[in-house]
Write a protein that holds these residues in place. Structure first.
Motif, PDB file in Angstrom:
ATOM      1  N   SER A 274       1.149  -1.488  -0.123  1.00  0.00           N
ATOM      2  CA  SER A 274      -0.049   0.331   0.300  1.00  0.00           C
ATOM      3  C   SER A 274       0.756   1.299  -0.189  1.00  0.00           C
ATOM      4  O   SER A 274       0.154   2.065   0.288  1.00  0.00           O
ATOM      5  CB  SER A 274      -1.219  -0.143   1.165  1.00  0.00           C
ATOM      6  N   GLU A 275       1.986   1.505  -0.309  1.00  0.00           N
ATOM      7  CA  GLU A 275       2.451   2.243  -0.518  1.00  0.00           C
ATOM      8  C   GLU A 275       3.225   2.735  -2.245  1.00  0.00           C
ATOM      9  O   GLU A 275       2.908   2.238  -2.952  1.00  0.00           O
ATOM     10  CB  GLU A 275       4.294   2.735  -0.439  1.00  0.00           C
ATOM     11  N   VAL A 276       2.924   4.434  -1.970  1.00  0.00           N
ATOM     12  CA  VAL A 276       2.721   4.829  -3.445  1.00  0.00           C
ATOM     13  C   VAL A 276       4.043   4.590  -4.364  1.00  0.00           C
ATOM     14  O   VAL A 276       4.876   5.695  -3.773  1.00  0.00           O
ATOM     15  CB  VAL A 276       1.916   6.077  -3.493  1.00  0.00           C
ATOM     16  N   SER A 277       4.803   4.109  -5.509  1.00  0.00           N
ATOM     17  CA  SER A 277       5.690   4.285  -5.777  1.00  0.00           C
ATOM     18  C   SER A 277       5.860   5.397  -6.886  1.00  0.00           C
ATOM     19  O   SER A 277       6.984   6.191  -7.697  1.00  0.00           O
ATOM     20  CB  SER A 277       6.426   3.319  -6.472  1.00  0.00           C
ATOM     21  N   GLY A 278       4.654   5.964  -7.812  1.00  0.00           N
ATOM     22  CA  GLY A 278       5.023   7.048  -8.859  1.00  0.00           C
ATOM     23  C   GLY A 278       3.461   7.386  -9.172  1.00  0.00           C
ATOM     24  O   GLY A 278       2.614   6.627  -8.388  1.00  0.00           O
ATOM     25  N   VAL A 279       3.719   7.821 -10.387  1.00  0.00           N
ATOM     26  CA  VAL A 279       1.506   8.189 -11.350  1.00  0.00           C
ATOM     27  C   VAL A 279       2.075   7.353 -12.099  1.00  0.00           C
ATOM     28  O   VAL A 279       3.025   6.795 -13.188  1.00  0.00           O
ATOM     29  CB  VAL A 279       1.282   9.016 -10.978  1.00  0.00           C
ATOM     30  N   ILE A 280       0.829   6.641 -13.493  1.00  0.00           N
ATOM     31  CA  ILE A 280       0.795   7.123 -14.454  1.00  0.00           C
ATOM     32  C   ILE A 280      -0.757   8.112 -15.119  1.00  0.00           C
ATOM     33  O   ILE A 280      -0.763   8.150 -14.369  1.00  0.00           O
ATOM     34  CB  ILE A 280       0.181   5.546 -15.356  1.00  0.00           C
ATOM     35  N   GLN A 281       0.852   8.855 -16.362  1.00  0.00           N
ATOM     36  CA  GLN A 281      -0.901   9.650 -16.411  1.00  0.00           C
ATOM     37  C   GLN A 281      -0.585   9.459 -17.975  1.00  0.00           C
ATOM     38  O   GLN A 281      -0.158   9.651 -19.214  1.00  0.00           O
ATOM     39  CB  GLN A 281       0.277  11.046 -16.234  1.00  0.00           C
ATOM     40  N   ILE A 282      -2.115   9.318 -18.297  1.00  0.00           N
ATOM     41  CA  ILE A 282      -2.474   9.577 -19.474  1.00  0.00           C
ATOM     42  C   ILE A 282      -3.062  10.982 -20.413  1.00  0.00           C
ATOM     43  O   ILE A 282      -4.093  11.682 -19.491  1.00  0.00           O
ATOM     44  CB  ILE A 282      -3.045   8.626 -20.427  1.00  0.00           C
ATOM     45  N   ASP A 283      -2.637  11.343 -21.408  1.00  0.00           N
ATOM     46  CA  ASP A 283      -3.667  12.580 -22.166  1.00  0.00           C
ATOM     47  C   ASP A 283      -3.684  12.863 -23.803  1.00  0.00           C
ATOM     48  O   ASP A 283      -3.018  11.637 -24.395  1.00  0.00           O
ATOM     49  CB  ASP A 283      -2.893  13.634 -21.976  1.00  0.00           C
ATOM     50  N   THR A 284      -4.856  13.310 -23.996  1.00  0.00           N
ATOM     51  CA  THR A 284      -5.515  13.794 -24.988  1.00  0.00           C
ATOM     52  C   THR A 284      -5.962  15.263 -26.292  1.00  0.00           C
ATOM     53  O   THR A 284      -6.157  16.061 -24.360  1.00  0.00           O
ATOM     54  CB  THR A 284      -6.375  12.531 -25.457  1.00  0.00           C
ATOM     55  N   SER A 285      -6.033  15.315 -26.824  1.00  0.00           N
ATOM     56  CA  SER A 285      -6.071  15.936 -27.571  1.00  0.00           C
ATOM     57  C   SER A 285      -7.261  16.261 -28.328  1.00  0.00           C
ATOM     58  O   SER A 285      -8.010  17.035 -29.018  1.00  0.00           O
ATOM     59  CB  SER A 285      -5.304  16.627 -28.016  1.00  0.00           C
ATOM     60  N   ASP A 286      -7.550  15.206 -28.652  1.00  0.00           N
ATOM     61  CA  ASP A 286      -9.221  14.655 -29.175  1.00  0.00           C
ATOM     62  C   ASP A 286     -10.672  15.055 -28.927  1.00  0.00           C
ATOM     63  O   ASP A 286     -10.923  14.442 -27.692  1.00  0.00           O
ATOM     64  CB  ASP A 286      -9.103  13.689 -29.084  1.00  0.00           C
TER      65      ASP A 286
END
Length: 559
Positions: free
Chosen positions: A267-279
């Protein structure tokens, strides 16, 4: 053919084709790729081809190896256009081969094009959805978009099933996500560096060539996601004041961003995933966020397993290296006691760890004399062992080049200081035996006292008036020597403080009085006295683990 192109350094424009399965980079002429720079180590880094992919690893260089501005500590998989920095030499890795099918929808981007920027949180944020995954995948609702979630899990499982290195895991995660989300333009994975605690972009891929520019990542969003352990969806980031500091949002009219935390099994947070779009027509929705959160849970475990695997491999490699170092360093110590008519010798050496800093030796001298050396290098482990290896050669040189034992120790002290060991020092006891005259000459350099068993008494052979400073304290130190005549049955005991300072479970020291008393116990010869001491120390210590190197050398004249 994959190649390295020199873009900065002594010979810019140079090209090195990577035809072999292994290529060593360094300044030594025998390296496969010779880099003419004094700051580069002799053997600085190595490039390996494994399963048609290229990896680079640092070879314990003095100044480190950097990929796209970030220092690597483990094996790193190279991507096309990665910049390799070795001190003042910068090489560009170019791979014009057709990418594998799993990479066909995305293009890797140099990590130095991703920046985490500071911004100010505001009350006017347009975060539209939030999914709590603090308890892992069990906190997600399985009834939402089950087909998409199943597809995500199958995709991520297939891509991650064989990934054993973190640098392999992360690009595969982004490949899967950009396949699952066809409207996604780019993805980035940010991890917290274990050593510094800083957030570092570790993987970055894009779908559209026009988006290859500096990617600015909102620190506020990243920290919010990590602290809350909740994935968030911003439906229109171009109007979200939370992202005001991110110029890429304005430049590329990004309309939607999803960001999910990587929560491991603890239950430790090691980082993040980020996804983006311009559609604008296919912005992310709640179902997409559920899918990303599910994938993030599995990806976090994959990253954790990869890190554990890398740690295990690193520990195994270190164990093999220590075993080899132990074998090499044992070669500096005598393989067996000497044989001199009328005399008997006994020695014992046991390091507290794989490598020790205690040292003993038997060194033949002119006139059929024999020097016995017992020394203790300050510290333990690899540094002390390396110093001991160098010290052993200096001892032999000084004994061969100086007229008296005291002069030899003084010269050894000057050499030791000139080598620049700074905060290191060595205690040493030197005994020179002349078996023809049955004489023993001793010099003490800050070492625990030696004892002479003679006619039923145990004498301290060098008193405080004749004891001198350890080696490495001051370069003008002088040393004195004392001489004893040896009668039949006399025995000399020399040791390191691992014997006298052995501690039992009650935190009591074995101490000099116990040692002196034990040496006085009647015994037939040097070996019997030595084994009596070791047996006594072992019984005293009991079950307490050994905390220091132990060395004992005994010399006795036969009756």
């Amino acid at each position: 053919m994959p190649e390295l192109r020199t873009i900065e350094g002594p010979h810019p424009g140079g090209v090195f084709n990577l035809e072999q399965d292994s290529a060593i980079l360094g300044r030594h002429p025998d390296c496969d790729i010779v880099l003419d720079s004094g700051a580069v180590s002799r053997q600085h880094a190595r490039i390996l081809r494994i399963d048609n992919a290229f990896f680079i690893e640092d070879m314990q260089s003095r100044n480190g190896t950097y990929i796209n501005g970030h220092q690597i500590r483990d094996r790193y998989r190279l991507n096309d256009q990665d910049r390799i920095t070795l001190c003042d030499v910068v090489l560009l890795f170019q791979d014009d081969r057709k990418p594998l099918p799993s990479d066909s929808c995305t293009t890797p981007v140099a990590l130095n094009s991703a920046l985490i920027v500071d911004d100010e949180p505001t009350a006017n944020s347009t975060v539209m959805q939030r999914v709590d995954i603090s308890s892992g995948s069990s906190s997600l609702r399985p009834e939402i978009n089950p087909q998409a979630k199943l597809k995500a899990f199958m995709e991520i499982s297939m891509n991650l099933g064989r990934a054993l290195a973190v640098n392999d895991v992360l690009p595969k995660v982004l490949d899967s996500l950009l396949t699952i989300f066809p409207q996604g333009d780019r993805g980035v994975i940010v991890l917290r560096d274990a050593a510094s605690g800083k957030l570092v972009p570790r993987a970055l891929k894009h779908r559209r060539p026009e988006l290859v520019d500096t990617v600015r990542i909102s620190r506020t969003i990243v920290q919010s996601v990590m602290s809350s352990k909740a994935a968030i969806l911003s439906a229109d980031t171009s109007s979200d004041l939370r992202f005001n500091a991110s110029e890429s949002i304005v430049d590329f009219q990004i309309r939607s961003i999803m960001c999910a935390p990587l929560v491991n099994s603890q239950s430790e947070v090691s980082g993040v995933i980020q996804i983006d779009t311009s559609d604008q027509r296919n912005r992310f929705d709640r179902d997409d966020l559920e899918v990303l959160a599910s994938v993030a849970c599995q990806a976090a475990i994959a990253v954790e397993n990869a890190e554990l695997h890398e740690t295990a491999v690193r520990d195994q490699r270190r164990s093999r290296e220590l075993e080899l170092a132990h074998t090499v360093l044992r070669g500096f110590l005598p393989q067996s006691p000497p044989r001199i008519e009328g005399y008997e010798f006994f020695d014992f050496y046991e390091p507290a760890n794989e490598l020790g800093g205690d040292y003993y030796d038997y060194i033949p001298l002119p006139g059929r004399r024999l020097a016995l050396v017992v020394a203790d290098v300050c510290g333990k482990g690899i540094p002390a062992s390396l110093l001991m290896a160098r010290f052993s050669g200096d001892v032999r040189y000084c004994l061969a080049s100086e007229p008296t034992p005291a002069d030899a120790v003084a010269q050894l002290n000057r050499i030791f200081i000139s080598n620049g060991w700074e905060d290191r020092f060595v205690t040493m006891l030197l005994a020179v035996l002349d078996p023809q005259r049955h004489e023993l000459t001793l010099v003490d350099a800050g070492h625990p006292p030696a004892y002479l068993c003679q006619q039923g008494k145990v004498l301290q052979v060098i008193d405080e008036a004749d004891s001198r400073l350890p080696l490495g304290v001051t370069d003008d130190a002088t040393y004195s020597q004392v001489r004893y005549s040896l009668s039949p049955a006399d025995c000399l005991a020399m040791y390191t403080d691992g014997i006298s300072e052995a501690m039992n479970e009650r935190n009591e020291l074995y101490g000099f009085p116990r040692l002196q008393k034990q040496l006085g116990v009647a015994a037939s010869g040097a070996e019997a006295r030595g084994r009596n001491v070791l047996r006594s120390v072992k019984e005293f210590v009991g079950k307490r683990a050994q905390s220091d190197d132990m060395c004992l050398v005994c010399l006795g004249r036969v009756k």
